[in-house]
Design a protein around this motif. Structure first.
Motif, PDB file in Angstrom:
ATOM      1  N   ALA A  27       0.831  -1.197   0.000  1.00  0.00           N
ATOM      2  CA  ALA A  27       0.000   0.000   0.000  1.00  0.00           C
ATOM      3  C   ALA A  27       0.871   1.254   0.000  1.00  0.00           C
ATOM      4  CB  ALA A  27      -0.937  -0.008   1.205  1.00  0.00           C
ATOM      5  N   VAL A  28       1.947   1.233   0.758  1.00  0.00           N
ATOM      6  CA  VAL A  28       2.873   2.373   0.776  1.00  0.00           C
ATOM      7  C   VAL A  28       3.506   2.556  -0.601  1.00  0.00           C
ATOM      8  CG1 VAL A  28       5.024   3.234   1.759  1.00  0.00           C
ATOM      9  CG2 VAL A  28       3.303   2.196   3.242  1.00  0.00           C
ATOM     10  N   ALA A  29       3.921   1.452  -1.222  1.00  0.00           N
ATOM     11  CA  ALA A  29       4.516   1.536  -2.562  1.00  0.00           C
ATOM     12  C   ALA A  29       3.498   2.032  -3.581  1.00  0.00           C
ATOM     13  CB  ALA A  29       5.068   0.172  -2.965  1.00  0.00           C
ATOM     14  N   MET A  30       2.254   1.606  -3.418  1.00  0.00           N
ATOM     15  CA  MET A  30       1.199   2.039  -4.337  1.00  0.00           C
ATOM     16  C   MET A  30       0.960   3.547  -4.207  1.00  0.00           C
ATOM     17  SD  MET A  30      -1.057   0.707  -6.583  1.00  0.00           S
ATOM     18  CE  MET A  30      -1.410  -0.974  -6.135  1.00  0.00           C
ATOM     19  N   LEU A  31       0.999   4.065  -2.981  1.00  0.00           N
ATOM     20  CA  LEU A  31       0.813   5.504  -2.787  1.00  0.00           C
ATOM     21  C   LEU A  31       1.971   6.316  -3.352  1.00  0.00           C
ATOM     22  CD1 LEU A  31      -0.791   5.609   0.760  1.00  0.00           C
ATOM     23  CD2 LEU A  31      -1.897   6.044  -1.449  1.00  0.00           C
ATOM     24  N   LYS A  32       3.164   5.722  -3.417  1.00  0.00           N
ATOM     25  CA  LYS A  32       4.307   6.408  -4.015  1.00  0.00           C
ATOM     26  C   LYS A  32       4.139   6.574  -5.523  1.00  0.00           C
ATOM     27  CE  LYS A  32       7.769   5.101  -0.628  1.00  0.00           C
ATOM     28  NZ  LYS A  32       9.023   4.378  -0.390  1.00  0.00           N
ATOM     29  N   MET A  33       3.243   5.783  -6.110  1.00  0.00           N
ATOM     30  CA  MET A  33       3.013   5.875  -7.552  1.00  0.00           C
ATOM     31  C   MET A  33       1.977   6.932  -7.923  1.00  0.00           C
ATOM     32  SD  MET A  33       3.124   1.982  -8.823  1.00  0.00           S
ATOM     33  CE  MET A  33       4.495   0.917  -8.429  1.00  0.00           C
ATOM     34  N   VAL A  34       1.272   7.479  -6.939  1.00  0.00           N
ATOM     35  CA  VAL A  34       0.242   8.485  -7.234  1.00  0.00           C
ATOM     36  C   VAL A  34       0.844   9.739  -7.869  1.00  0.00           C
ATOM     37  CG1 VAL A  34      -1.506   9.990  -6.210  1.00  0.00           C
ATOM     38  CG2 VAL A  34      -1.381   7.594  -5.529  1.00  0.00           C
ATOM     39  N   PRO A  35       1.921  10.331  -7.333  1.00  0.00           N
ATOM     40  CA  PRO A  35       2.489  11.498  -8.026  1.00  0.00           C
ATOM     41  C   PRO A  35       2.999  11.158  -9.426  1.00  0.00           C
ATOM     42  CG  PRO A  35       3.394  11.312  -5.810  1.00  0.00           C
ATOM     43  CD  PRO A  35       2.600  10.072  -6.065  1.00  0.00           C
ATOM     44  N   LEU A  36       3.463   9.936  -9.598  1.00  0.00           N
ATOM     45  CA  LEU A  36       3.923   9.498 -10.911  1.00  0.00           C
ATOM     46  C   LEU A  36       2.757   9.404 -11.889  1.00  0.00           C
ATOM     47  CD1 LEU A  36       6.375   8.503 -12.493  1.00  0.00           C
ATOM     48  CD2 LEU A  36       5.838   6.210 -11.705  1.00  0.00           C
ATOM     49  N   ALA A  37       1.590   9.030 -11.392  1.00  0.00           N
ATOM     50  CA  ALA A  37       0.401   8.968 -12.248  1.00  0.00           C
ATOM     51  C   ALA A  37      -0.004  10.363 -12.716  1.00  0.00           C
ATOM     52  CB  ALA A  37      -0.750   8.308 -11.501  1.00  0.00           C
ATOM     53  N   PHE A  38       0.278  11.378 -11.918  1.00  0.00           N
ATOM     54  CA  PHE A  38      -0.050  12.744 -12.311  1.00  0.00           C
ATOM     55  C   PHE A  38       0.983  13.344 -13.258  1.00  0.00           C
ATOM     56  CE2 PHE A  38      -2.882  13.040  -8.523  1.00  0.00           C
ATOM     57  CZ  PHE A  38      -4.022  13.407  -9.218  1.00  0.00           C
ATOM     58  N   MET A  39       2.260  13.040 -13.045  1.00  0.00           N
ATOM     59  CA  MET A  39       3.312  13.659 -13.848  1.00  0.00           C
ATOM     60  C   MET A  39       4.371  12.635 -14.262  1.00  0.00           C
ATOM     61  SD  MET A  39       3.753  17.374 -12.019  1.00  0.00           S
ATOM     62  CE  MET A  39       4.813  16.744 -10.759  1.00  0.00           C
ATOM     63  N   PRO A  40       4.105  11.809 -15.279  1.00  0.00           N
ATOM     64  CA  PRO A  40       5.084  10.806 -15.679  1.00  0.00           C
ATOM     65  C   PRO A  40       6.163  11.322 -16.634  1.00  0.00           C
ATOM     66  CG  PRO A  40       3.115  10.524 -16.959  1.00  0.00           C
ATOM     67  CD  PRO A  40       2.841  11.630 -15.977  1.00  0.00           C
ATOM     68  N   TYR A  41       5.918  12.445 -17.282  1.00  0.00           N
ATOM     69  CA  TYR A  41       6.904  12.959 -18.228  1.00  0.00           C
ATOM     70  C   TYR A  41       8.072  13.591 -17.483  1.00  0.00           C
ATOM     71  CZ  TYR A  41       3.687  12.144 -21.998  1.00  0.00           C
ATOM     72  OH  TYR A  41       2.852  11.547 -22.888  1.00  0.00           O
ATOM     73  N   GLY A  42       9.257  13.394 -18.021  1.00  0.00           N
ATOM     74  CA  GLY A  42      10.456  13.910 -17.391  1.00  0.00           C
ATOM     75  C   GLY A  42      10.996  12.977 -16.322  1.00  0.00           C
ATOM     76  N   LYS A  43      10.534  11.734 -16.316  1.00  0.00           N
ATOM     77  CA  LYS A  43      10.979  10.735 -15.334  1.00  0.00           C
ATOM     78  C   LYS A  43      11.621   9.556 -16.043  1.00  0.00           C
ATOM     79  CE  LYS A  43       8.887  12.910 -11.965  1.00  0.00           C
ATOM     80  NZ  LYS A  43       9.621  13.675 -11.022  1.00  0.00           N
ATOM     81  N   ARG A  44      12.506   8.881 -15.343  1.00  0.00           N
ATOM     82  CA  ARG A  44      13.148   7.649 -15.820  1.00  0.00           C
ATOM     83  C   ARG A  44      13.011   6.581 -14.753  1.00  0.00           C
ATOM     84  NH1 ARG A  44      19.138   8.842 -16.896  1.00  0.00           N
ATOM     85  NH2 ARG A  44      19.120   6.593 -16.952  1.00  0.00           N
ATOM     86  N   ILE A  45      12.889   5.349 -15.176  1.00  0.00           N
ATOM     87  CA  ILE A  45      12.870   4.212 -14.255  1.00  0.00           C
ATOM     88  C   ILE A  45      14.219   3.543 -14.347  1.00  0.00           C
ATOM     89  CG2 ILE A  45      11.781   2.016 -13.705  1.00  0.00           C
ATOM     90  CD1 ILE A  45       9.294   3.113 -15.175  1.00  0.00           C
ATOM     91  N   ILE A  46      14.885   3.419 -13.200  1.00  0.00           N
ATOM     92  CA  ILE A  46      16.212   2.807 -13.196  1.00  0.00           C
ATOM     93  C   ILE A  46      16.252   1.656 -12.199  1.00  0.00           C
ATOM     94  CG2 ILE A  46      17.395   4.910 -13.944  1.00  0.00           C
ATOM     95  CD1 ILE A  46      18.281   5.262 -11.017  1.00  0.00           C
ATOM     96  N   ASP A  47      17.150   0.733 -12.460  1.00  0.00           N
ATOM     97  CA  ASP A  47      17.392  -0.375 -11.556  1.00  0.00           C
ATOM     98  C   ASP A  47      18.241   0.150 -10.401  1.00  0.00           C
ATOM     99  OD1 ASP A  47      17.742  -2.807 -10.376  1.00  0.00           O
ATOM    100  OD2 ASP A  47      18.846  -3.714 -12.030  1.00  0.00           O
ATOM    101  N   VAL A  48      17.845  -0.136  -9.165  1.00  0.00           N
ATOM    102  CA  VAL A  48      18.565   0.423  -8.022  1.00  0.00           C
ATOM    103  C   VAL A  48      19.940  -0.207  -7.830  1.00  0.00           C
ATOM    104  CG1 VAL A  48      16.526   1.168  -6.775  1.00  0.00           C
ATOM    105  CG2 VAL A  48      17.411  -1.114  -6.392  1.00  0.00           C
ATOM    106  N   ASP A  49      20.157  -1.401  -8.362  1.00  0.00           N
ATOM    107  CA  ASP A  49      21.452  -2.067  -8.200  1.00  0.00           C
ATOM    108  C   ASP A  49      22.427  -1.784  -9.325  1.00  0.00           C
ATOM    109  OD1 ASP A  49      20.710  -3.229  -5.831  1.00  0.00           O
ATOM    110  OD2 ASP A  49      19.936  -5.042  -6.789  1.00  0.00           O
ATOM    111  N   SER A  50      21.961  -1.206 -10.402  1.00  0.00           N
ATOM    112  CA  SER A  50      22.812  -0.989 -11.561  1.00  0.00           C
ATOM    113  C   SER A  50      23.726   0.208 -11.333  1.00  0.00           C
ATOM    114  CB  SER A  50      21.967  -0.763 -12.795  1.00  0.00           C
ATOM    115  OG  SER A  50      22.783  -0.427 -13.884  1.00  0.00           O
ATOM    116  N   PRO A  51      25.044   0.026 -11.476  1.00  0.00           N
ATOM    117  CA  PRO A  51      25.939   1.171 -11.290  1.00  0.00           C
ATOM    118  C   PRO A  51      25.788   2.224 -12.387  1.00  0.00           C
ATOM    119  CG  PRO A  51      27.182  -0.740 -12.043  1.00  0.00           C
ATOM    120  CD  PRO A  51      25.758  -1.193 -11.795  1.00  0.00           C
TER     121      PRO A  51
END
Length: 132
Positions: free
Chosen positions: A103-127
């Motif tokens: 539920a906490v992770a789902m709520l973190k996606m709410v701002p992303l649902a409003f403004m997805p442009y200008g964002k990148r998804i990255i792997d947290v382990d990738s250097p």
């Protein structure tokens, strides 16, 4: 641990939010003005289906004006109902003790649902910050 969290995520409704992003991609192709939203929706569907182990960061190469204009059109046509989908998904997952972290992770996606442009998804382990 991330794999376990992702499996719990998918079982408890992550597939439903990913499906919402896929429907948004289809909807954005139907409307001529929002065709550039389709690739963004597909990236976000991937992130919404399997979120643990990845994070969303600002894209340093994105134009602030262009992203802002696209986000404005996005909110009017698509973003508001995706945000509602994530809010209701979080409420549903919060009903069980197992789903509280989801539920906490789902709520973190709410701002992303409003403004997805200008964002990148990255792997947290990738250097190198491998982009999805």
């Amino acid at each position: 641990m991330r794999t376990v969290l992702n499996i719990i995520w998918v079982v408890l409704g992550g597939w439903f939010t990913a499906l919402g992003w896929l429907v948004a991609a289809l909807f954005s192709v139907v409307l001529i003005v929002t065709i550039p939203a389709a690739p963004v929706c597909l990236r976000m569907a991937s992130y919404s289906f399997w979120p643990f182990g990845r994070t969303v960061v600002d894209d340093p190469h994105a134009s602030a004006v262009g992203s802002g204009l696209f986000n404005l059109v996005w909110v009017v046509f698509i973003g508001w109902w995706l945000a509602l989908l994530h809010i209701f998904g979080a409420l549903g997952q919060a009903l069980s003790i197992v789903g509280l972290i989801n539920a906490v992770a789902m709520l973190k996606m709410v701002p992303l649902a409003f403004m997805p442009y200008g964002k990148r998804i990255i792997d947290v382990d990738s250097p190198t910050g491998y982009e999805f």
